[in-house]
Design a protein around this motif. Structure first.
Motif, PDB file in Angstrom:
ATOM      1  N   THR A  60      32.425  36.840  41.476  1.00  0.00           N
ATOM      2  CA  THR A  60      33.856  36.932  41.165  1.00  0.00           C
ATOM      3  C   THR A  60      34.393  38.350  41.327  1.00  0.00           C
ATOM      4  O   THR A  60      35.596  38.531  41.556  1.00  0.00           O
ATOM      5  CB  THR A  60      34.137  36.416  39.736  1.00  0.00           C
ATOM      6  OG1 THR A  60      33.230  37.044  38.804  1.00  0.00           O
ATOM      7  CG2 THR A  60      33.957  34.909  39.666  1.00  0.00           C
ATOM      8  N   GLN A  63      36.184  38.735  44.665  1.00  0.00           N
ATOM      9  CA  GLN A  63      37.355  37.912  44.978  1.00  0.00           C
ATOM     10  C   GLN A  63      38.594  38.788  45.143  1.00  0.00           C
ATOM     11  O   GLN A  63      38.700  39.869  44.568  1.00  0.00           O
ATOM     12  CB  GLN A  63      37.584  36.876  43.882  1.00  0.00           C
ATOM     13  CG  GLN A  63      36.512  35.795  43.835  1.00  0.00           C
ATOM     14  CD  GLN A  63      36.777  34.777  42.745  1.00  0.00           C
ATOM     15  OE1 GLN A  63      36.983  35.128  41.587  1.00  0.00           O
ATOM     16  NE2 GLN A  63      36.785  33.511  43.108  1.00  0.00           N
ATOM     17  N   THR A  64      39.527  38.317  45.936  1.00  0.00           N
ATOM     18  CA  THR A  64      40.788  39.017  46.159  1.00  0.00           C
ATOM     19  C   THR A  64      41.949  38.020  46.062  1.00  0.00           C
ATOM     20  O   THR A  64      41.748  36.804  46.074  1.00  0.00           O
ATOM     21  CB  THR A  64      40.826  39.680  47.549  1.00  0.00           C
ATOM     22  OG1 THR A  64      40.670  38.670  48.555  1.00  0.00           O
ATOM     23  CG2 THR A  64      39.718  40.715  47.691  1.00  0.00           C
ATOM     24  N   ARG A  65      43.145  38.566  45.984  1.00  0.00           N
ATOM     25  CA  ARG A  65      44.354  37.735  46.003  1.00  0.00           C
ATOM     26  C   ARG A  65      45.427  38.488  46.770  1.00  0.00           C
ATOM     27  O   ARG A  65      45.349  39.711  46.954  1.00  0.00           O
ATOM     28  CB  ARG A  65      44.841  37.428  44.590  1.00  0.00           C
ATOM     29  CG  ARG A  65      45.342  38.655  43.826  1.00  0.00           C
ATOM     30  CD  ARG A  65      45.766  38.303  42.412  1.00  0.00           C
ATOM     31  NE  ARG A  65      46.147  39.478  41.649  1.00  0.00           N
ATOM     32  CZ  ARG A  65      47.384  39.965  41.566  1.00  0.00           C
ATOM     33  NH1 ARG A  65      48.374  39.354  42.219  1.00  0.00           N
ATOM     34  NH2 ARG A  65      47.653  41.036  40.853  1.00  0.00           N
ATOM     35  N   ASN A  67      49.337  39.415  46.547  1.00  0.00           N
ATOM     36  CA  ASN A  67      50.407  39.387  45.550  1.00  0.00           C
ATOM     37  C   ASN A  67      51.752  39.055  46.192  1.00  0.00           C
ATOM     38  O   ASN A  67      51.838  38.765  47.388  1.00  0.00           O
ATOM     39  CB  ASN A  67      50.458  40.708  44.778  1.00  0.00           C
ATOM     40  CG  ASN A  67      50.982  41.870  45.603  1.00  0.00           C
ATOM     41  OD1 ASN A  67      51.368  41.726  46.760  1.00  0.00           O
ATOM     42  ND2 ASN A  67      50.995  43.051  44.997  1.00  0.00           N
ATOM     43  N   GLY A  74      42.285  43.605  44.988  1.00  0.00           N
ATOM     44  CA  GLY A  74      40.925  43.299  44.593  1.00  0.00           C
ATOM     45  C   GLY A  74      40.092  44.546  44.417  1.00  0.00           C
ATOM     46  O   GLY A  74      40.455  45.633  44.899  1.00  0.00           O
ATOM     47  N   HIS A 296      42.466  39.328  31.580  1.00  0.00           N
ATOM     48  CA  HIS A 296      42.158  39.565  32.996  1.00  0.00           C
ATOM     49  C   HIS A 296      40.720  39.228  33.376  1.00  0.00           C
ATOM     50  O   HIS A 296      40.393  39.163  34.557  1.00  0.00           O
ATOM     51  CB  HIS A 296      42.466  41.019  33.358  1.00  0.00           C
ATOM     52  CG  HIS A 296      43.930  41.326  33.355  1.00  0.00           C
ATOM     53  ND1 HIS A 296      44.720  41.200  34.483  1.00  0.00           N
ATOM     54  CD2 HIS A 296      44.756  41.727  32.359  1.00  0.00           C
ATOM     55  CE1 HIS A 296      45.969  41.523  34.183  1.00  0.00           C
ATOM     56  NE2 HIS A 296      46.017  41.842  32.906  1.00  0.00           N
ATOM     57  N   PHE A 312      36.758  38.699  38.097  1.00  0.00           N
ATOM     58  CA  PHE A 312      37.878  38.901  39.022  1.00  0.00           C
ATOM     59  C   PHE A 312      39.013  39.549  38.235  1.00  0.00           C
ATOM     60  O   PHE A 312      40.066  38.968  38.010  1.00  0.00           O
ATOM     61  CB  PHE A 312      38.296  37.564  39.628  1.00  0.00           C
ATOM     62  CG  PHE A 312      39.384  37.661  40.674  1.00  0.00           C
ATOM     63  CD1 PHE A 312      39.687  38.851  41.310  1.00  0.00           C
ATOM     64  CD2 PHE A 312      40.099  36.527  41.045  1.00  0.00           C
ATOM     65  CE1 PHE A 312      40.684  38.934  42.274  1.00  0.00           C
ATOM     66  CE2 PHE A 312      41.100  36.591  42.005  1.00  0.00           C
ATOM     67  CZ  PHE A 312      41.393  37.791  42.612  1.00  0.00           C
ATOM     68  N   ASN A 315      42.738  39.759  39.307  1.00  0.00           N
ATOM     69  CA  ASN A 315      43.549  38.547  39.397  1.00  0.00           C
ATOM     70  C   ASN A 315      44.734  38.629  38.445  1.00  0.00           C
ATOM     71  O   ASN A 315      44.682  39.316  37.415  1.00  0.00           O
ATOM     72  CB  ASN A 315      42.709  37.320  39.052  1.00  0.00           C
ATOM     73  CG  ASN A 315      43.366  36.026  39.499  1.00  0.00           C
ATOM     74  OD1 ASN A 315      44.276  36.038  40.327  1.00  0.00           O
ATOM     75  ND2 ASN A 315      42.913  34.908  38.973  1.00  0.00           N
ATOM     76  N   SER A 316      45.802  37.951  38.775  1.00  0.00           N
ATOM     77  CA  SER A 316      46.924  37.824  37.857  1.00  0.00           C
ATOM     78  C   SER A 316      46.611  36.719  36.859  1.00  0.00           C
ATOM     79  O   SER A 316      46.228  35.609  37.259  1.00  0.00           O
ATOM     80  CB  SER A 316      48.203  37.473  38.617  1.00  0.00           C
ATOM     81  OG  SER A 316      49.209  37.045  37.714  1.00  0.00           O
ATOM     82  N   GLU A 319      47.860  33.335  37.595  1.00  0.00           N
ATOM     83  CA  GLU A 319      47.217  32.545  38.641  1.00  0.00           C
ATOM     84  C   GLU A 319      45.835  32.058  38.214  1.00  0.00           C
ATOM     85  O   GLU A 319      45.073  31.552  39.029  1.00  0.00           O
ATOM     86  CB  GLU A 319      47.113  33.381  39.923  1.00  0.00           C
ATOM     87  CG  GLU A 319      48.475  33.790  40.468  1.00  0.00           C
ATOM     88  CD  GLU A 319      48.374  34.726  41.672  1.00  0.00           C
ATOM     89  OE1 GLU A 319      47.263  34.881  42.208  1.00  0.00           O
ATOM     90  OE2 GLU A 319      49.407  35.306  42.058  1.00  0.00           O
ATOM     91  N   SER A 320      45.533  32.238  36.940  1.00  0.00           N
ATOM     92  CA  SER A 320      44.238  31.840  36.402  1.00  0.00           C
ATOM     93  C   SER A 320      44.421  30.809  35.302  1.00  0.00           C
ATOM     94  O   SER A 320      45.011  31.098  34.249  1.00  0.00           O
ATOM     95  CB  SER A 320      43.489  33.057  35.840  1.00  0.00           C
ATOM     96  OG  SER A 320      42.400  32.660  35.046  1.00  0.00           O
TER      97      SER A 320
END
Length: 438
Positions: A60, A63-65, A67, A74, A296, A312, A315-316, A319-320
Motif C-alpha cells: 500500500t 499506491q498512488t492517486r 487528485n 503518492g 490517512h 497509503f 490517499n484522500s 476516497e477511502s
C-alpha cells in the motif's frame, strides 16, 4: 533520468533555458512527468527488506492517486526520487519551485536528446549548486539524510545533493525507519528524522506519535538554507512565539524564512508550505484525540481477512471507505448515516472553504495593488510603509496556510485546520492595511 514534457514558450519562460512539466509539491508528480518506464527507480532497500514480513503495508505504500488537479500523488520511490533528484529550478532550500498549477521548470542543460530525458548526472557540482539542489531537500524524505548529516555535519543541509550524497540515499525514500524505531511495529512509532526534533524541540516532544511521524514532513519549517553550522542548528527556536497561525508567522517573519521580497518594491509575500501539524493542533478533531494516522492510514482488511494498517498515507480519506467508516464513529451523532453522506458532508465544507479562499484572493490582489501604488509614490524604502507591508505579508501567509501547497485543490484542507478563524484573521488584516493606505 527523468522525462519532462517540453512545451512552447509561455508565461515568460525562456525556451532556451527551460522546459516545463507538472510536478506537485510535497509528495506528488504531474502525470506527464513521471520517470520513463524505461528507467524505473530501484526499489527502496528498506521496503525490500521488510516486504516479505509486511507485504500488505509495503504494497500500500506504493499506491498512488490522481487528485482533482490531475496530479499524481503518492510516496512511491519514483515520486520522491523525482522531487529530490529531478534537475528542475529550485528555491534556496533545494525544493522544486512550483507555480499555482503545480508546474515546475526543467533545466535545459540536463536534457539528453538521445534519450529524450533530463539526466541529473549530466550536471556538475557547480551546476547543482547554481540550481540549488541541496541535500537539505531530502532531510524530511529519508532517514538516509541522517547518514549524510553524520558524515558532513550541519553543512549537509546546504551542500549539493551530488552523486556521492545520492549514493548514500540509494533510493531509500520514505523508508520504514522514518516512522519506526527498529523493526516496524505500532508499538515503536516515533519520528526518526534528525531535523524534526532538532528544530521543533518541546513542541515535537508533546505530539502524539501518530501526528509526529507525519509532522516530520508536513510542517512549516523552512530553515534549511540558513543552517551552516551546529550552532545554527542548535539555536533555532521555531516555536518561541507559539505554534498557532499567528505565532508561526511572527517567528518566520523575525527569522526571515518562508517569505520572498520583491527587491523593486520591497513587498514581501509568503510561500509557506504545508504547516499541517501545527495548524491541526487545538482543532476540534485533535482535541478529540483524532490523529493523522487514524484518518490517512486506517485499519483495512485484505481479501484473505487479514486486518492491517493501510500505508497509503497519501490517499484522500474521502476516497477511502475505511477512512470514512472511521469518521462515522463520531459523525453518526450528527445524523450522518453512511460513508457516502460522510464524504458529501466534508466536500460541502471544502466547497465553502474554496469559496472563501477565492474571495480572499480578490481582496489580497486589491491590497497589493494599493500597496504598489503607495510604493510608487513614496519609494520602496519608505519606513512609513513598513507596518502595511507586514500586514500584506501576513495576508499572504494566511492565504498560503489555507492552501498548504500548489498541488492541493482549493478547500481540500478543510478538515485539518480552523479555516474559518484563519479567513477571519486574513480579512481583518486586509481591512487594517487598506485603511492605513486610504
Amino acid at each position: 533520468m527523468f522525462r519532462g514534457m517540453r512545451k512552447a514558450l509561455a508565461a515568460g519562460i525562456v525556451a532556451a533555458l527551460l522546459a516545463t512539466t507538472a510536478l506537485a509539491a510535497g509528495c506528488a508528480t504531474g502525470p506527464e512527468s513521471s520517470p520513463s518506464a524505461e528507467t524505473p527507480a530501484a526499489p527502496s532497500p528498506s521496503l525490500a527488506q521488510y516486504s516479505a514480513q509486511f507485504p500488505l503495508q509495503c504494497e500500500t505504500i506504493q499506491q498512488t492517486r490522481v487528485n482533482a488537479k490531475g496530479i499524481l500523488i503518492g510516496h512511491t520511490v519514483e515520486n520522491l526520487q523525482e522531487i529530490c533528484e529531478a534537475p528542475t529550478v529550485r528555491n534556496q532550500n533545494g525544493d522544486p519551485v512550483y507555480d499555482k498549477d503545480g508546474n515546475v521548470q526543467y533545466l535545459e542543460a540536463a536534457y539528453d536528446p538521445e534519450t529524450d530525458h533530463y539526466d541529473i548526472d549530466k550536471l556538475s557540482d557547480a551546476q547543482l549548486e547554481e540550481m540549488n539542489l541541496k541535500s537539505g531537500c531530502v532531510s524530511c524524505k529519508t532517514t538516509r539524510f541522517n547518514d549524510i548529516y553524520a558524515q558532513q555535519g550541519a553543512a549537509a543541509f546546504g551542500n549539493v545533493y551530488n552523486a556521492e550524497a545520492r549514493a548514500i540515499v540509494d533510493n531509500d525514500y520514505f523508508d520504514c525507519a522514518m516512522c519506526h524505531d527498529g523493526e516496524p511495529s505500532a508499538k515503536n512509532l516515533a519520528p526518526q528524522l534528525m531535523f524534526f526534533p532538532a528544530i521543533g524541540g518541546d513542541f515535537v516532544a508533546r505530539l502524539d506519535p501518530k501526528n509526529a511521524v507525519c509532522g516530520q514532513c508536513h510542517n512549516a519549517y523552512d530553515y534549511r538554507s540558513s543552517i551552516h553550522t551546529e550552532e545554527d542548528l542548535q539555536t533555532i527556536d521555531a516555536f518561541r512565539n507559539g505554534y498557532d497561525v499567528d505565532g508561526l508567522f511572527e517567528t518566520c517573519w523575525e527569522d526571515g524564512v518562508n517569505f520572498e521580497t520583491d527587491p523593486a518594491t520591497g513587498i514581501t509575500e509568503s510561500y509557506v508550505l504545508h504547516p499541517t501539524v501545527e495548524l491541526f493542533m487545538d482543532t476540534k478533531m485533535q482535541e478529540l484525540g483524532v490523529t493523522c494516522v487514524d484518518c490517512h492510514m486506517p485499519q483495512s482488511t485484505a481479501e484473505d481477512g487479514t486486518t492491517f494498517t493501510n500505508h497509503f498515507s497519501a490517499n484522500s480519506p474521502l476516497e477511502s471507505e475505511d477512512s470514512l467508516t472511521y469518521c462515522l464513529n463520531c459523525h453518526e451523532r450528527q445524523g450522518i448515516a453512511s460513508t457516502e453522506d460522510m464524504a458529501a458532508f466534508v466536500r460541502a465544507q471544502e466547497a465553502e472553504l474554496a469559496e472563501g479562499m477565492a474571495a480572499l484572493e480578490k481582496r489580497e490582489a486589491a491590497f497589493k495593488k494599493a500597496l504598489e501604488q503607495a510604493v510608487a509614490k513614496t519609494g520602496a524604502d519608505d519606513p512609513a510603509l513598513d507596518d502595511v507591508k507586514k500586514l500584506y505579508a501576513k495576508v499572504t501567509w494566511y492565504d498560503m496556510c489555507l492552501a498548504t501547497g500548489p498541488s492541493e485543490s482549493p478547500g481540500s484542507q478543510a478538515a485539518m485546520l480552523d479555516w474559518r478563524d484563519i479567513l477571519k484573521k486574513a480579512h481583518a488584516a486586509c481591512d487594517e492595511g487598506m485603511a492605513a493606505l486610504a
